[in-house]
Design an enzyme around this catalytic site. Structure first.
Site, PDB file in Angstrom:
ATOM      1  CG  HIS A 168      -2.158   0.885   1.148  1.00  8.97           C
ATOM      2  ND1 HIS A 168      -2.201   1.963   0.218  1.00  8.97           N
ATOM      3  CD2 HIS A 168      -3.348   0.546   1.625  1.00  8.97           C
ATOM      4  CE1 HIS A 168      -3.438   2.456   0.380  1.00  8.97           C
ATOM      5  NE2 HIS A 168      -4.346   1.546   1.092  1.00  8.97           N
ATOM      6  CG  ASP A 399      -9.762  -5.779 -21.872  1.00  8.13           C
ATOM      7  OD1 ASP A 399      -8.777  -6.913 -22.171  1.00  8.13           O
ATOM      8  OD2 ASP A 399     -10.267  -5.488 -22.847  1.00  8.13           O
TER       9      ASP A 399
END
Length: 453
Positions: A168, A399
């Site tokens: 993170h 994608d």
């Protein structure tokens, strides 16, 4: 109202590693100067694990998938070279930074002997899904861990998953989305969408640090003795690395919030004209704050915090870069005692949330950064929780060239201090709440969280 769903049809994914884990370094020369980490970055030295399920593409087989993702990763690690580094302690300032040493990201390929359809509803928690994200590293302390690890798992049906472990300290949600959009663009054979701006010095503390507000959203480091807190301090990176384990003491539920339920809450918030406008997040957050606080066992007069992230990119003066690649969020806080919450109306709870958001100004954030420079504090979660609004992130747009995922989201962890709001996988405006509590508390919560017209 809550659901663990039917028992998964398959709990053994029949995973086999193909070859050995690979170390992927940037495809060309990169800057080796260390990257400064802000005080916001310093408290999130924690792994974020996400998984993306992709169905079979009847027009495009998987024979080139692994090579494509591996090669694109090496290319994207040139502009994102800091992701191929390691955490390092700056011993002069006693704060963490990223050593851009080109130690590399980890990349692994697994095959599964089952089909994705055999897994049942992949939007529901399944302990078996932990096998789809990288969890095995050649590291004994956090300093040695890769900041990024990717696991591609190909299924016998022709579908695949991409499991990601990302520290993170690298990014918040918008920063991570930017990385994935650039990564997938390269995988599809397109150009990089934009150059990331990983300079965090605009969020550096003032010299000398001059906090001007009280910051009850944080614990002082000196007050943390004996307190369990999932956020981190600089010393966390020197700790022994231990993979996260599931807790046997908590149960996890996925609770749907339909568009109709959300509309009921928003209309309820506007009753009496005390509030003129309300967002979906504000209404849902207020409802969860009341329901969860009434369901857990807390001292009636001990303040409890609801923390949540507020994007500060446009709130700072001057604003952060449009393509800022770091943690550009602030943990804002609504605060009250359980005794006060028991008497609090829903409209009043919404007002608490709205005031917490309005509080996040340039002046308040800079005061907080300075406070952290002096006190080395971490977000104050004792008795409260952090509400993470994942549904706002367009993870369903990731994608690689084989189509968009049918599910994208975090691997559910056993941390009861974190409550997740996820997309329900449709475009109807509904959400899924993911929450973990002790069994008795969960039974009370499921009653308290019900929404009736």
């Amino acid at each position: 109202m809550g659901s663990e769903g039917p028992a998964p049809a398959v709990t053994d994914l029949k995973l086999e590693m193909v070859g050995e884990p690979e170390t992927i370094v940037p495809a060309s020369a990169t800057d080796t100067s260390p990257v400064f980490l802000s005080n916001i970055d310093q408290v999130v030295v924690i792994p974020v694990e996400t998984v993306y399920f992709y169905p079979a593409n009847p027009e495009k087989g998987l024979d080139k998938l692994v090579d494509t993702l591996r090669d694109a990763l090496a290319k994207v690690l040139v502009p994102y070279h800091f992701m191929a580094g390691r955490l390092q302690m700056n011993t002069e300032e006693m704060r963490l930074q990223i050593d851009c040493n080109r130690a590399g990201a980890q990349f692994t390929h697994y095959t599964s002997g089952v089909a994705i359809a055999d897994l049942g509803d992949v939007t529901l928690p399944n302990p078996a899904f932990r096998g789809l994200v990288p969890t095995k590293f050649n590291a004994t302390v956090v300093f040695e861990l890769p900041l990024l690890a990717i696991q591609v798992t190909t299924f016998k049906c022709g579908g695949y998953t991409v499991g990601v472990m990302m520290n993170h300290t690298l990014f918040d949600g918008p920063g991570a989305i930017g990385f994935f959009m650039n990564y997938t663009a390269l995988a599809r054979g397109e150009e990089l969408l934009y150059e990331p701006d990983f300079d965090r010095t605009p969020l550096k503390a003032r010299d000398p640090p001059t906090p001007t507000h009280e910051h009850f959203e944080f614990f002082k480091l000196s007050d943390l003795t004996g307190t369990d807190n999932p956020f981190t301090t600089p010393g966390s990176a020197e700790a022994e690395y231990v993979a996260m384990q599931n807790s046997m003491d908590h149960v996890t539920r996925v609770i749907p919030f339909t568009p109709e339920m959300i509309e009921i809450l928003k209309k309820r918030a506007l009753e009496g004209d005390t509030i003129k406008r309300v967002s979906t997040f504000e209404a849902v957050a207020a409802h969860l704050w009341l329901a969860r606080t009434k369901s857990v066992d807390l001292m009636p007069d001990m303040p409890t915090n609801l923390l949540f992230a507020v994007d500060i990119r446009r709130r700072m003066k001057p604003p952060l870069s449009k393509h800022f690649a770091g943690n550009g969020v602030f943990s804002s806080c609504a605060r009250a005692t359980p005794e006060e919450i028991e008497k609090m109306s829903f409209v009043e709870a919404v007002q608490h949330i709205q005031k917490a958001i309005e509080r996040v100004t340039d002046d308040y954030v800079r005061s907080s950064i300075d406070w952290g420079q002096i006190n080395r504090g971490v977000p104050a979660l004792f008795g409260g929780f952090f509400l993470s609004a994942w549904w706002k992130m367009p993870f369903y747009e990731i994608d690689y060239g084989w189509g968009k995922p049918i599910y994208a989201g975090p691997i559910v962890t056993p941390l009861i201090e974190f409550v997740l709001l996820l997309s329900n996988g449709t475009q109807d405006g509904g959400l899924n709440l993911v929450i973990a509590l002790e069994p008795e508390q969960m039974a009370r919560f499921e009653e308290n969280v019900k929404i009736t017209a």
